[in-house]
Design an enzyme around this catalytic site. Structure first.
Site, short mmCIF file in Angstrom:
data_model
loop_
_atom_site.label_atom_id
_atom_site.label_comp_id
_atom_site.label_asym_id
_atom_site.label_seq_id
_atom_site.Cartn_x
_atom_site.Cartn_y
_atom_site.Cartn_z
N GLY A 12 -57.44 -27.32 -95.78
CA GLY A 12 -56.39 -28.81 -96.23
C GLY A 12 -55.35 -28.46 -97.09
O GLY A 12 -55.03 -28.87 -97.76
N SER A 13 -55.18 -27.23 -97.14
CA SER A 13 -54.05 -26.28 -98.24
C SER A 13 -53.26 -27.49 -97.92
O SER A 13 -51.90 -27.65 -98.69
CB SER A 13 -53.90 -25.11 -98.14
OG SER A 13 -53.10 -24.37 -97.31
N LYS A 65 -63.87 -37.82 -74.73
CA LYS A 65 -62.47 -37.82 -76.11
C LYS A 65 -61.79 -39.20 -75.87
O LYS A 65 -61.18 -39.44 -77.12
CB LYS A 65 -61.47 -36.33 -75.38
CG LYS A 65 -60.40 -36.09 -75.99
CD LYS A 65 -59.73 -34.68 -75.46
CE LYS A 65 -58.82 -34.85 -76.58
NZ LYS A 65 -58.83 -33.62 -76.83
N MET A 90 -57.51 -29.05 -85.62
CA MET A 90 -57.91 -28.02 -84.29
C MET A 90 -58.45 -28.88 -83.58
O MET A 90 -59.77 -27.96 -83.16
CB MET A 90 -58.97 -26.71 -84.74
CG MET A 90 -58.44 -25.65 -86.04
SD MET A 90 -56.80 -25.26 -86.07
CE MET A 90 -57.21 -23.47 -85.02
N ARG A 91 -57.19 -29.77 -82.97
CA ARG A 91 -57.79 -29.94 -81.25
C ARG A 91 -56.91 -30.97 -80.49
O ARG A 91 -55.40 -31.13 -81.37
CB ARG A 91 -58.95 -31.60 -82.09
CG ARG A 91 -59.85 -32.02 -80.97
CD ARG A 91 -60.75 -32.80 -81.67
NE ARG A 91 -61.76 -32.49 -82.94
CZ ARG A 91 -63.08 -31.67 -82.00
NH1 ARG A 91 -63.39 -32.52 -80.22
NH2 ARG A 91 -63.79 -30.82 -82.17
N ASN A 107 -46.87 -31.60 -85.20
CA ASN A 107 -47.87 -29.90 -85.71
C ASN A 107 -47.44 -28.95 -86.67
O ASN A 107 -46.26 -28.79 -86.34
CB ASN A 107 -48.56 -29.65 -84.36
CG ASN A 107 -49.90 -28.98 -84.91
OD1 ASN A 107 -50.23 -28.55 -85.51
ND2 ASN A 107 -50.05 -27.71 -84.27
N HIS A 109 -48.04 -24.88 -86.80
CA HIS A 109 -48.66 -23.93 -86.81
C HIS A 109 -48.13 -22.52 -86.89
O HIS A 109 -47.36 -22.30 -87.45
CB HIS A 109 -48.22 -23.76 -85.16
CG HIS A 109 -49.16 -22.78 -84.09
ND1 HIS A 109 -50.36 -22.78 -83.84
CD2 HIS A 109 -48.78 -21.70 -83.62
CE1 HIS A 109 -50.36 -21.95 -83.09
NE2 HIS A 109 -49.86 -21.14 -82.91
C1 GAR Z 1 -52.97 -22.94 -91.61
O1 GAR Z 1 -52.20 -21.75 -90.53
C2 GAR Z 1 -52.15 -24.45 -90.25
O2 GAR Z 1 -50.63 -23.85 -89.33
C3 GAR Z 1 -53.03 -23.56 -88.59
O3 GAR Z 1 -54.20 -23.65 -89.49
C4 GAR Z 1 -54.04 -23.51 -90.70
C5 GAR Z 1 -54.69 -24.92 -92.14
O4 GAR Z 1 -54.94 -24.59 -92.81
N1 GAR Z 1 -53.51 -24.33 -87.70
C6 GAR Z 1 -53.25 -24.13 -86.63
O5 GAR Z 1 -53.61 -23.01 -86.34
C7 GAR Z 1 -53.16 -24.58 -85.22
N2 GAR Z 1 -53.33 -24.67 -84.07
P1 GAR Z 1 -54.76 -25.60 -93.77
O6 GAR Z 1 -56.28 -26.08 -93.76
O7 GAR Z 1 -55.54 -25.21 -95.27
O8 GAR Z 1 -53.58 -26.06 -93.89
#
Ligand code: GAR
Length: 188
Positions: A12-13, A65, A90-91, A107, A109
């Site tokens: 969740g950063s 779902k 992640m879904r 989103n 990425h």
């Molecule tokens: C982030 O780097 C985001 O871009 C990635 O997960 C991380 C979550 O970090 N998302 C994906 O890979 C989506 N396919 P966080 O929980 O610290 O925000």
């Protein structure tokens, strides 16, 4: 102000960066809740004092779902959410949520899409030996990280995966708030 809900599955950063940006007036929007598919995700610890609803909806408790997303949808209606902001969710978003929020789901990425979609984009970058990767903010459609691109920023691959991830996170936290503020306040 746009009423938005953050979807997060992990640390969740990015959610925290958006929360701070709202607090500091750098993101003109209203964060009205956090939804997670992982009841034990660190986001719940991080956000416990934010004074907004933190809601865990576990997909395992639903047969399909569609049933899961229908439950999420009723929470979003209660929160009067207008936009969904995915931050490490992640879904794949399914047809039930897409139908209600089409064009209002974004989103972030950790790659320069269309390179390295899906899971472990940083690992994929290392596996391919690229020297430059980056961050993409995009609209969500039915595909895996395939929607129209809103903003991108390049990041140099560092010697280690950890250092690369740290650089990516720093860029993400800045890019997401800037992109969303622009998106939601274009006509002003
Ligand atoms: C982030 O780097 C985001 O871009 C990635 O997960 C991380 C979550 O970090 N998302 C994906 O890979 C989506 N396919 P966080 O929980 O610290 O925000």
């Amino acid at each position: 102000l746009v009423r938005f809900v953050v979807f997060a599955s992990g640390s969740g950063s990015n959610a925290e960066a958006l929360y701070q940006a709202v607090q500091q007036g750098e993101l003109r929007g209203q964060l009205v809740g956090i939804v997670s598919d992982k009841p034990d995700a660190y986001i719940f610890t991080r956000a416990k004092d934010w004074g907004i609803p933190l809601i865990a909806v576990s997909p395992k408790q639903y047969e399909t779902k569609d049933a899961y997303e229908t439950a999420v949808l009723s929470i979003l209606e209660e929160l009067q959410a207008e936009w969904l902001v995915l931050a490490g969710y992640m879904r794949l978003i399914g047809p039930t949520l897409l139908a209600e929020f089409d064009g209002r789901i974004v989103n972030i990425h950790p790659s320069l899409l269309p390179a390295f979609p899906g899971k472990d984009a940083v690992g994929q970058a290392f596996a391919h030996g690229v020297h430059v990767t980056g961050v993409t903010v995009h609209y969500v459609d039915a595909g895996m990280d395939t929607g129209p691109i809103i903003a991108q920023q390049a990041v140099n691959v560092q010697a280690t995966r950890e250092d690369t991830e740290a650089c990516i996170h720093t860029v993400e936290h800045e890019l997401y708030k800037t992109a969303l503020d622009q998106l939601w306040n274009e006509e002003r």
